[in-house]
Each structure stands twice: as C-alpha cells, then as structure tokens.
Design an enzyme around this catalytic site. Structure first.
Site: not given
Ligand code: IMP
Length: 193
Positions: A69, A178
C-alpha cells in the site's frame, strides 16, 4: 519451486517483480488464482491496509503472499493525503482531480516538503514481515511531465529538479518508495528461499 502470490490485480506490477526474482520463486497475481472479490482497505493507515490486504487473501487461500500500500504524505498538511491518496478528491474522482485539490491546498505555501511511502506486508509460512520504502521530495507549483501515474507530475524527488512524471521509469524505480520496499522484500526472499 516456491509459489508466492502478489496481492494485486495489476499484471504489470507482477511482471516487474517477476523479472527481478528470477527462477527461484514462482510469482503469481490474483488473476492466476481466480480471485475476483473486493479486498477491503478500511484500517485508516498505510501499514494497516497493506496488512489487511495480505491477511484477507492469506486467510482465504492459505498461501504465501505479499501486498503493498502506498500514499503521498505532505508535511505541512500533517501527512495528507496519506492513506486516502487514491480517493483524495472523492471516490469517483481521478488522479487529475486529486492533483488539482492538492495544488489548491498548497497554493502560496512555501513549505512544500513531502514523501511517498510504501509498506509491503509479506506473509511467509504464516509469519508477517513489513518492508517500508520512503522517497522524500517536494510538491511542485504545477504539473509537469506525462510519464508515470497518480501524483507523479507534481512530485519532485530530493536531489532532482524533474518530477516523477518527467523522469524515466528506470530512474524512478531506482529511487522510488516502491522500488526501495521491493528491493528489501527481494533481498529477504533471496535469503529465506
Ligand atoms: P496504491 O496503494 O499503489 O494503490 O496507491 C494509492 C494511490 O497513491 C494511487 O492511487 C496513486 O494516486 C498514489 N500513488 C501510489 N504510488 C504512486 C507513485 O509511484 N506515483 C504517484 N502516485 C502514486
């Protein structure tokens, strides 16, 4: 060969990590186990949601798995949008709306420091392990670049003058939240398996 499930519906993410892991581990995604249920993300924290996603799947399928997450945390906004990064402007809004809202909140603000934070939860043989990756930087005054996704066009990582949206995927992966969390996970798995 050990089987490991990545709790994601995103096959690109699976492919990316598969390439790094090589042949020691058979990495599979939710698609390959026929998982179609919604997975709740209701804990209110990034680490909590990461654990919740891994646990939900582990409890049903009982196989080794990991989930991630991520959130963008802006210092002057006390960590907003944080765990709500995906839905900052509302459930049915998109990345563009989320960025517009954040830029509005930061209008005229001088202190623009922020970070992306990823937490990976691994459940291996029933034991939980967490891996955290942080990328410090600041929120730009306006969007730039077409690459990446989410908040990439308005996030400028530390020691760079270009946004994540302008940097190549290779560079972003090397320095990103990440990328750092995944590197730790992979090191751990290589030692364990
Ligand atoms: P998730 O947990 O990877 O689904 O990320 C949640 C939200 O954080 C996503 O919908 C993006 O808006 C934002 N997000 C996550 N990783 C990134 C990234 O590497 N760059 C930009 N936005 C990110």
């Amino acid at each position: 060969m050990e089987k490991l499930l990545f709790v994601t519906g995103n096959q690109n993410k699976v492919k990316e990590i598969k390439a790094i892991l090589g042949d020691t581990i058979q990495l599979i995604g939710l698609e390959e186990v026929g998982w179609t249920n919604e997975i709740p993300e209701t804990t209110g924290t990034i680490q909590g949601n990461s654990l919740q996603k891994a646990n939900t799947v582990f409890e049903k399928l009982g196989i080794n798995c990991f989930a991630e997450d991520t959130g963008l945390e802006v210092d002057i906004l006390n960590g907003e949008p944080g765990v709500d990064s995906a839905i900052y402007a509302g459930e049915h809004k998109n990345a563009s709306d989320n960025m517009a809202l954040l830029l509005k909140k930061m209008d005229g603000e001088m202190k623009r420091s922020a970070q992306f934070r990823t937490v990976i939860t691994l459940i291996l043989n029933g034991e939980q392990q967490f891996f955290e990756g942080i990328c410090r930087g600041h929120i730009a005054e306006k969007k730039s670049g077409e690459g990446g996704f989410g908040y990439d066009p308005i996030f400028i990582p530390e020691n760079y003058s270009l946004s994540f949206g302008q940097l190549s995927p290779r560079v972003k992966n090397q320095i990103s939240h990440r990328g750092k969390a995944v590197a730790q996970l992979i090191q751990y798995l290589k030692n364990m398996l």
